[in-house]
Design a protein around this motif. Structure first.
Motif, mmCIF file in Angstrom:
data_model
loop_
_atom_site.group_PDB
_atom_site.id
_atom_site.type_symbol
_atom_site.label_atom_id
_atom_site.label_comp_id
_atom_site.label_asym_id
_atom_site.label_seq_id
_atom_site.Cartn_x
_atom_site.Cartn_y
_atom_site.Cartn_z
ATOM 1 N N ALA A 147 5.758 -4.147 5.481
ATOM 2 C CA ALA A 147 4.956 -4.743 6.540
ATOM 3 C C ALA A 147 3.553 -4.119 6.590
ATOM 4 O O ALA A 147 2.577 -4.793 6.921
ATOM 5 N N GLY A 148 3.484 -2.840 6.239
ATOM 6 C CA GLY A 148 2.205 -2.133 6.325
ATOM 7 C C GLY A 148 1.462 -2.100 5.005
ATOM 8 O O GLY A 148 0.549 -1.307 4.824
ATOM 9 N N ARG A 149 1.847 -2.969 4.058
ATOM 10 C CA ARG A 149 1.217 -2.934 2.721
ATOM 11 C C ARG A 149 -0.268 -3.271 2.809
ATOM 12 O O ARG A 149 -0.693 -3.981 3.711
ATOM 13 N N ARG A 150 -1.027 -2.734 1.879
ATOM 14 C CA ARG A 150 -2.477 -2.961 1.867
ATOM 15 C C ARG A 150 -2.914 -3.534 0.528
ATOM 16 O O ARG A 150 -2.293 -3.259 -0.500
ATOM 17 N N GLU A 151 -4.000 -4.303 0.566
ATOM 18 C CA GLU A 151 -4.525 -4.857 -0.666
ATOM 19 C C GLU A 151 -5.114 -3.741 -1.530
ATOM 20 O O GLU A 151 -5.743 -2.831 -1.004
#
Ligand code: ZN
Length: 194
Positions: free
Chosen positions: A189-193
């Motif tokens: 859910a907290g993934r970043r590009e």
């Protein structure tokens, strides 16, 4: 009058994460220690109770009111990081990534332990929102911490404040196969590009 050694063991046993075995070991250590060492320990215990108190604005433990965070004009006064306990602040400070203000709730919401919003320093937080653009909710990633974060988001968002939550994810050096599904879910859910 109870036996002094039993009394010391009893008092030590009340401390968090100190069981009867550890309490007995510490008590016997104190018994053998030079009187000056025992006195220094006793004085240190009394001194924290006499000289330290909660900051009247943010509840941080301090010897001066307002505390060093509230008094520091160089800190970003448009952001407040909300934590459960005063000891949650030092790890955040050590990252060097945050220069805003703090607010200590002195606990977390827990319906089954009868801790509602009125038992926490939430009314005090509401009096500090002038000029605040972001509230970073750094409550613990457990049931109580999550409930508190959701409650704060519902309370603050309608006031035009951006409410953010710390991204909880996999520990550095961790393996996906050994990561529990809650942690892995939060990581996704907290993934970043990149
Ligand atoms: Zn303060």
């Amino acid at each position: 009058m109870s036996d002094p050694l039993a009394r010391l063991i009893g008092e030590l046993s009340r401390l968090p994460s100190i069981g009867p075995k550890t309490a007995t070991r510490i008590a016997h250590y104190v018994l053998k220690a030079p009187p000056a060492e025992a006195r220094a320990l006793a004085e240190a215990l009394l001194e924290v109770k006499e000289k330290l108190f909660h900051c009247s604005l943010c509840n941080v433990i301090t010897a001066a009111d307002p505390c060093r965070f509230c008094a520091d004009e160089r800190r970003d006064r448009s952001r407040i990081c909300v934590v459960e306990e005063p000891f949650n602040i030092e790890p955040i400070e050590r990252t060097g990534e945050y220069l805003g203000l703090y607010h200590v709730l002195l606990g977390a919401l827990s319906p089954h332990r009868g801790i509602g919003p009125d038992r926490l320093a939430i009314p005090a937080l509401l009096t500090r929102l002038d000029g605040i653009v972001e509230v970073i909710v750094a409550t613990n990633p457990n049931v109580e911490g999550e409930a508190t974060a959701l409650y704060l988001a519902r309370l603050l968002k309608p006031r035009g404040i951006t409410v953010t939550r710390l991204a909880f994810g996999m520990p550095v050096g961790g393996d996906i196969e050994y990561t529990d599904e809650v942690t892995l879910g939060r990581s996704l859910a907290g993934r970043r590009e990149m």
